[in-house]
Design a protein around this motif. Structure first.
Motif, mmCIF file in Angstrom:
data_model
loop_
_atom_site.group_PDB
_atom_site.id
_atom_site.type_symbol
_atom_site.label_atom_id
_atom_site.label_comp_id
_atom_site.label_asym_id
_atom_site.label_seq_id
_atom_site.Cartn_x
_atom_site.Cartn_y
_atom_site.Cartn_z
ATOM 1 N N LEU A 1 -7.820 0.657 3.605
ATOM 2 C CA LEU A 1 -8.749 1.751 3.320
ATOM 3 C C LEU A 1 -8.372 2.983 4.152
ATOM 4 N N VAL B 1 -5.455 4.652 2.397
ATOM 5 C CA VAL B 1 -5.828 5.311 1.141
ATOM 6 C C VAL B 1 -6.538 6.642 1.430
ATOM 7 N N PHE C 1 -6.956 7.266 -4.057
ATOM 8 C CA PHE C 1 -7.591 6.045 -4.577
ATOM 9 C C PHE C 1 -6.993 5.634 -5.918
ATOM 10 N N SER D 1 -5.268 -5.589 -1.208
ATOM 11 C CA SER D 1 -6.664 -5.328 -1.556
ATOM 12 C C SER D 1 -7.202 -4.203 -0.688
ATOM 13 N N ILE D 2 -8.127 -3.444 -1.231
ATOM 14 C CA ILE D 2 -8.713 -2.329 -0.498
ATOM 15 C C ILE D 2 -9.417 -2.812 0.764
ATOM 16 N N THR E 1 0.832 -1.208 0.000
ATOM 17 C CA THR E 1 0.000 0.000 0.000
ATOM 18 C C THR E 1 0.861 1.251 0.000
#
Length: 262
Positions: free
Chosen positions: A154, A157, A131, A147-148, A66
């Motif tokens: 999240l 992000v 995003f 993965s988000i 990330t």
């Protein structure tokens, strides 16, 4: 709040929105912030994927896919700094500040309207950048992507968008205090790209550097802690420290705007 005061605030917001969107330089800086952050993040992610097999087992344990996506943030924040400075100092450099303050003599209303509109715009661009940078960066990482929906992703992000926004607002506060675009950029650029990095990576000053706005705020974008990390705050704590810097800059700008002539 009286109806007339509400009308004044609405008119100030409309006026500030017109000023921002009618100045090409402020629009371009936001566009550059998005493009540079995403493009550099994709490049670093692609290079990381190609070199992943040569990475040792210890480095793999602390690999943060990330955070790799936000590798372009170091240059993207440069554009956000320029945006924040230009939003405030353009009026000083052109002399329009006298007209603006004559039209809105309540300096608190004037400044809050300007900051509110610019912050909202920076937040939208920041969140879109966060995003897009994540999704395209993970696409470049291929099998090593996150993965988000993974824990903490999240938050990271969204935090990237908040970080970019706070960088811009901090710059607005500094520019309000200094008024000059050249002086503001001459202080902010070395502060973020030289002084902060030195203080944050030299062992003698590392404990001080971690409390600087960018060093603290960037923690929100990390999902996997680095090896041997002894930072005394977490992701949201770091963003909170950055927010305190922003509040201090805005408070200083407001006080000086109230006390001095245009």
């Amino acid at each position: 709040m009286a109806a007339t005061e509400v009308q004044v605030r609405v008119q100030v917001l409309r006026s500030e929105w017109t000023k921002i969107r009618s100045v090409a330089s402020t629009v371009w800086t936001l566009s550059v912030a998005l493009v540079v952050t995403v493009a550099l993040g994709m490049l670093i992610s692609a290079l990381t994927r190609n070199e992943f097999d040569s990475v040792g087992p210890r480095e793999r344990l602390t690999f943060d896919p990330t955070f790799i996506s936000f590798a372009g943030m170091s240059l993207g924040q440069l554009a956000m700094i320029v945006f924040g400075v230009l939003v405030v100092s353009n009026e000083y450099s052109t002399g329009m500040i006298r007209t603006s303050l004559a039209a809105v003599p309540q300096r608190g209303t004037f400044l809050s309207g300007k900051i509110a509109v610019a912050t909202a715009l920076a937040l939208v661009v920041g969140l879109v950048t966060g995003f897009v940078a994540f999704l395209l960066g993970q696409a470049m990482l291929g099998p090593h992507r996150a993965s988000i929906g993974d824990p903490g992703v999240l938050r990271a992000v969204i935090g990237a968008g908040l970080y970019m926004t706070l960088i811009a607002v901090f710059s607005m506060g500094v520019a309000t205090m200094l008024r000059s675009p050249m002086l503001s950029l001459g202080i902010l650029m070395p502060f973020f790209f030289l002084i902060s990095n030195i203080l944050g990576h030299v062992s003698a000053t590392k404990k001080i550097g971690r409390f600087l706005p960018d060093q603290a705020g960037s923690r929100i974008m990390q999902v996997v802690p680095t090896a041997g990390d002894d930072t005394p705050y977490g992701p949201w704590g770091g963003l909170g420290i950055m927010a305190l810097w922003v509040i201090a800059a805005l408070a200083g700008g407001y006080v000086l705007l109230k006390r001095r002539d245009a």
